[in-house]
Design an enzyme around this catalytic site. Structure first.
Site, mmCIF file in Angstrom:
data_model
loop_
_atom_site.group_PDB
_atom_site.id
_atom_site.type_symbol
_atom_site.label_atom_id
_atom_site.label_comp_id
_atom_site.label_asym_id
_atom_site.label_seq_id
_atom_site.Cartn_x
_atom_site.Cartn_y
_atom_site.Cartn_z
ATOM 1 N N CYS A 135 7.954 2.765 -2.734
ATOM 2 C CA CYS A 135 8.662 3.910 -2.175
ATOM 3 C C CYS A 135 7.902 5.234 -2.289
ATOM 4 O O CYS A 135 6.934 5.442 -1.586
ATOM 5 C CB CYS A 135 10.057 4.002 -2.782
ATOM 6 S SG CYS A 135 11.203 4.910 -1.699
ATOM 7 N N LYS A 162 5.967 1.220 -10.684
ATOM 8 C CA LYS A 162 5.904 2.468 -9.895
ATOM 9 C C LYS A 162 5.339 3.614 -10.732
ATOM 10 O O LYS A 162 5.888 3.948 -11.788
ATOM 11 C CB LYS A 162 7.313 2.796 -9.404
ATOM 12 C CG LYS A 162 7.416 3.942 -8.419
ATOM 13 C CD LYS A 162 8.879 4.070 -7.966
ATOM 14 C CE LYS A 162 9.079 5.080 -6.861
ATOM 15 N NZ LYS A 162 10.499 5.119 -6.411
ATOM 16 N N GLU A 192 12.963 -2.070 -2.631
ATOM 17 C CA GLU A 192 12.906 -1.635 -4.038
ATOM 18 C C GLU A 192 14.280 -1.936 -4.682
ATOM 19 O O GLU A 192 15.319 -1.774 -4.038
ATOM 20 C CB GLU A 192 12.639 -0.122 -4.017
ATOM 21 C CG GLU A 192 12.603 0.581 -5.351
ATOM 22 C CD GLU A 192 12.423 2.110 -5.179
ATOM 23 O OE1 GLU A 192 12.572 2.630 -4.035
ATOM 24 O OE2 GLU A 192 12.142 2.777 -6.184
HETATM 25 C C1 ACM Z 1 12.245 6.546 -3.813
HETATM 26 O O1 ACM Z 1 11.126 6.586 -4.323
HETATM 27 N N1 ACM Z 1 13.095 5.591 -4.109
HETATM 28 C C2 ACM Z 1 12.647 7.575 -2.840
#
Ligand code: ACM
Length: 285
Positions: A141, A108, A38
């Protein structure tokens, strides 16, 4: 299919240097699909939205241009997390590139901790893309803690979930084993390593990038601090076998008629025995 993860320690704000390091790691590797962490080009701990916007890019920016070039030069599909600049703000996105083109983009949807103050939550549906004959889904993530994400990707037919990460909590590598078993899929979770100390905060990223198989096998796992490109051959068709016993199919045996509350509003998700404040009531109706 030959897949790989690249676990490394990006330097905050040093996009050119981070891209050069990625190129160096990938040079000479013979893989079909590689996953990077990420926010691999920018780093993670932005001081402010302004700083984030200054480092973020749209689809024509230097990071995407460079990744397109690398996918062509090395003949590999690349999944990578990128800070995406848009009119409404910045998304924490990941891109799938192949053959010099952007094939898919995911923004995300579950922002972690301070990301909520910096990024705009994702607004694109979770989708599955055909990559060189293999069905691939994307998540980022903290999406790991919402089993709905891997589930919907599995329901949509994903054989492999690519999962760029910047993990700081210890749970995800273990949790992804369950995500794989309960969906009978592969997952490539790719974390970064190193620390960042900015904005009055210090974070240590936990490494432990891994490829997990459809029965929860840890096929490969990196160390907590090493920088490594790890390549492994997998057979994605193993993810098409959803039978966990002779009589149990992990997707077809679901009973969605009992799961309606999962897609109700946040308020009703507090459960039947709570009032509007979320406090448990002694007189449930
Ligand atoms: C995250 O979502 N970077 C912990």
């Amino acid at each position: 299919m030959r897949v790989a993860y690249l676990q490394f320690a990006p330097i905050f704000g040093a996009k050119k240097e981070n891209l050069e390091r990625v190129e160096h790691f990938l040079d000479g590797a013979k893989v079909d699909l590689v996953v990077l962490p990420e926010l691999f080009a920018t780093g993670y701990l932005f001081e402010s939205r302004t700083e984030l916007m200054d480092l973020a890019e749209d689809d024509r920016g230097e990071t995407l241009t460079s990744l397109k070039g690398l996918s062509l030069k090395f003949n590999m599909a690349i999944v990578a997390g990128v800070a995406e600049k848009a009119d409404v703000g910045c998304y924490n996105s990941c891109y799938l590139l192949d053959n010099g083109e952007i094939r898919s983009k995911y923004r995300k949807i579950h922002l972690f901790d301070r990301e909520k103050e910096l990024f705009v939550p994702g607004d694109l549906p979770l989708e599955v893309i055909d990559v060189r004959g293999v069905r691939v889904g994307l998540m980022i993530c903290f999406d790991w803690i919402f089993p709905e994400v891997t589930r919907i990707l599995a329901v949509k037919g994903a054989q492999i979930v690519c999962h760029p990460s910047n993990l700081v909590l210890p749970y995800c590598p273990r949790a992804m084993i369950t995500r794989c078993i309960e969906n009978s899929i592969f997952a490539i979770t790719v974390n970064r390593v190193g620390t960042e100390a900015r904005a009055g905060i210090e974070l240590r990223f936990i490494g432990l990038s891994q490829v997990v198989g459809p029965r929860g096998e840890i096929l490969v796992r990196a160390g907590e601090t090493e920088e490594v490109l790890r390549v492994i051959d997998i057979d994605p068709s193993l993810a098409d076998n959803k039978m966990i016993t002779e009589r149990n199919h992990v997707l077809n045996d679901r009973r969605p008629e009992f799961y309606g509350d999962l897609v109700e509003s946040t308020l009703s998700q507090r459960g039947p025995h709570t009032d509007d404040t979320g406090v448990a009531s002694s007189h449930p109706e």
